[in-house]
Design an enzyme around this catalytic site. Structure first.
Site, PDB file in Angstrom:
ATOM      1  N   ASN A  89      -7.485   3.821   8.876  1.00 32.89           N
ATOM      2  CA  ASN A  89      -6.844   2.670   9.518  1.00 32.89           C
ATOM      3  C   ASN A  89      -6.861   2.753  11.033  1.00 32.89           C
ATOM      4  O   ASN A  89      -6.785   1.743  11.715  1.00 32.89           O
ATOM      5  CB  ASN A  89      -5.406   2.523   9.020  1.00 32.89           C
ATOM      6  N   CYS A 105       2.528   1.980  12.054  1.00 38.76           N
ATOM      7  CA  CYS A 105       3.650   2.829  11.657  1.00 38.76           C
ATOM      8  C   CYS A 105       3.877   3.953  12.645  1.00 38.76           C
ATOM      9  O   CYS A 105       4.975   4.455  12.768  1.00 38.76           O
ATOM     10  CB  CYS A 105       3.399   3.432  10.285  1.00 38.76           C
ATOM     11  N   GLY A 128       0.807  -1.211   0.000  1.00 36.07           N
ATOM     12  CA  GLY A 128       0.000   0.000   0.000  1.00 36.07           C
ATOM     13  C   GLY A 128       0.844   1.267   0.000  1.00 36.07           C
ATOM     14  O   GLY A 128       0.495   2.261  -0.648  1.00 36.07           O
TER      15      GLY A 128
HETATM   16  C1  LIG Z   1      -4.818   3.106   5.104  1.00 30.36           C
HETATM   17  C2  LIG Z   1      -3.479   2.523   4.838  1.00 30.36           C
HETATM   18  N1  LIG Z   1      -2.790   2.906   3.759  1.00 30.36           N
HETATM   19  C3  LIG Z   1      -1.583   2.413   3.466  1.00 30.36           C
HETATM   20  C4  LIG Z   1      -0.986   1.472   4.276  1.00 30.36           C
HETATM   21  C5  LIG Z   1       0.366   0.922   3.908  1.00 30.36           C
HETATM   22  O1  LIG Z   1       0.240  -0.370   3.404  1.00 30.36           O
HETATM   23  P1  LIG Z   1       1.488  -1.374   3.394  1.00 30.36           P
HETATM   24  O2  LIG Z   1       1.676  -1.836   4.798  1.00 30.36           O
HETATM   25  O3  LIG Z   1       1.060  -2.472   2.459  1.00 30.36           O
HETATM   26  O4  LIG Z   1       2.647  -0.607   2.864  1.00 30.36           O
HETATM   27  C6  LIG Z   1      -1.646   1.052   5.435  1.00 30.36           C
HETATM   28  C7  LIG Z   1      -0.993   0.107   6.374  1.00 30.36           C
HETATM   29  O5  LIG Z   1      -1.122   0.212   7.547  1.00 30.36           O
HETATM   30  C8  LIG Z   1      -2.932   1.579   5.711  1.00 30.36           C
HETATM   31  O6  LIG Z   1      -3.603   1.198   6.784  1.00 30.36           O
END
Ligand SMILES: Cc1ncc(COP(=O)(O)O)c(C=O)c1O
Length: 392
Positions: free
Chosen positions: A156, A330, A76
């Site tokens: 998220n 994160c 993502g």
């Molecule tokens: C809303 C959202 N976007 C992007 C990401 C990033 O995805 P990835 O972990 O596959 O890089 C996350 C991951 O927590 C997310 O929750």
């Protein structure tokens, strides 16, 4: 059986999910049997390429896209970077204004900050107390120089679902590209890209029981992107680099499994989430729900506990075998409170009092009962005056 430690409870599915055994099995041959480079012309390469293209058809079909509209990425984060930077660079001649919201994932916010340093103008829209963007604010923010709007499908941290279909109607009317980060919703909520009217949509496999390190960007036919990864011809020059075929096969397998599943699974997750909410509300005072009460992800329960430090509560629950989170994976570990909660109007004290419980397909009633058995006491202990902890 007496003396047996209770099984650990995992309520952090918004961070990541366990890979399904069927997915692992599907991936297995692609490590050392069908190992060819899909860009090679010999039979080894052709075999891998055929599997890769079959997977592309599966992922495209899952969201109602055409195979040629799917660019596989490392997840993502990369999909969001490619959507925002790739679109902004390729369309700079048309305008340099980008609109996004204050509650986006860091991979979106940091991408637009990066572009702001490169001379782009960025408008960051506020949200209401439930974390929703007002589509009227999107309309008001558009200028003749606006090229891109990026608003996530669901948040998220607090699980709030954004009015993306309404926003899409506005962007379409103004001829502005609309990017939707659907990492938290694909596989959990119905998502058909054409129905939605988005031009760019980011996906990730590991939030839906697929492998980590693989995702995709839907790029509507005709939308121009400048690659951010230069080097090869892969994915029609939109993303160079040898593909992780095994991971992509796993991604395709998991979307097939989800399509066979029907809506009952999400309903069951939402039912357990509501059961957990009711149980906590009945047994703990001074609790509030963050995010939209109805327009929210089925597995998300984001709660604030008056007078409790959410980070300490999460740590103590972990010691009792219950994994929850204080925000996005994160940002946990950072000292600043969540940008999502502060954008929703929570002061620092309240923002630090929150815990996210995110349920998944594997969550059981026994696990919910275990949380309801442990949590009230842990909250109560944290609310006791310090002297009561030391016994003095
Ligand atoms: C809303 C959202 N976007 C992007 C990401 C990033 O995805 P990835 O972990 O596959 O890089 C996350 C991951 O927590 C997310 O929750």
């Amino acid at each position: 059986m007496s003396g047996t430690a209770p099984k650990r409870v995992y309520l952090d599915h918004a961070a990541t999910t366990p890979v399904l055994p069927e997915v692992v099995t599907a991936m297995q041959p692609y490590f050392s049997e069908v190992f060819g480079n899909p860009s090679s012309d010999h039979s080894f390469g052709q075999e891998a390429r055929a599997a890769l293209e079959e997977a592309r058809r599966a992922v495209a079909g899952f969201i109602g896209a055409r195979p040629g509209e799917i660019v596989f990425t490392s997840g993502g984060t990369e999909a969001n970077n490619l959507a925002i930077k790739g679109f902004a660079y390729a369309n700079r001649y048309r305008g340099n204004h980008i609109v996004t919201s204050a509650v986006e994932h860091h991979s979106v916010l940091e991408s637009v900050r990066f572009l702001a340093r490169e001379g782009f103008k960025v408008t960051v829209l506020p949200v209401d107390r439930e974390g929703r963007v007002d589509p009227k604010d999107v309309a008001r923010a558009l200028t003749p120089r606006t090229v891109l709007v990026s608003v996530m499908h669901a948040n998220n941290e607090v699980g709030t679902i954004q009015p993306v279909a309404e926003i899409a109607r506005i962007t379409r009317r103004h001829g502005v590209c609309f990017h939707v980060d659907a990492v938290q919703t694909v596989g959990h909520l119905h998502l058909a890209v054409r129905e939605l009217g988005a031009d760019l949509v980011s996906l990730s496999a590991h939030k839906i029981h697929g492998p980590k390190g693989v995702g995709a960007l839907y790029v509507r036919r005709g939308v121009r992107l400048e690659p951010i990864m230069n080097g090869g011809q892969q994915d029609v020059r939109r993303r160079a680099g040898t593909k992780d075929v095994a991971a992509i096969i796993g991604f395709a397998r998991v979307v097939r499994l989800i399509s066979e599943e029907g809506p009952e699974s999400a309903q069951q997750v939402a039912w357990l989430r509501d059961r957990l909410l009711r149980g906590i509300m009945e047994s703990v005072d001074g609790v509030w729900l963050n995010g939209h009460p109805v327009e929210r992800l089925p597995g998300n329960l984001h709660l604030g506990f008056d007078g409790v430090d959410g980070r300490v509560l999460a740590r103590n629950l972990d010691r009792r075998g219950i994994a929850v989170s204080t925000g996005s994976a994160c940002s946990s570990g950072q000292s600043e409170p969540s940008h999502v909660l502060t954008a929703m109007g929570l002061n620092h004290r309240r923002a630090y009092s929150c815990v996210r419980f995110s349920l998944g397909r594997g969550t059981t009633m026994e696990e919910i009962e275990r949380v309801l058995e442990v949590l009230p006491r842990e909250v109560e202990r944290l609310r006791l005056p310090a002297s009561a902890h030391t016994g003095s």
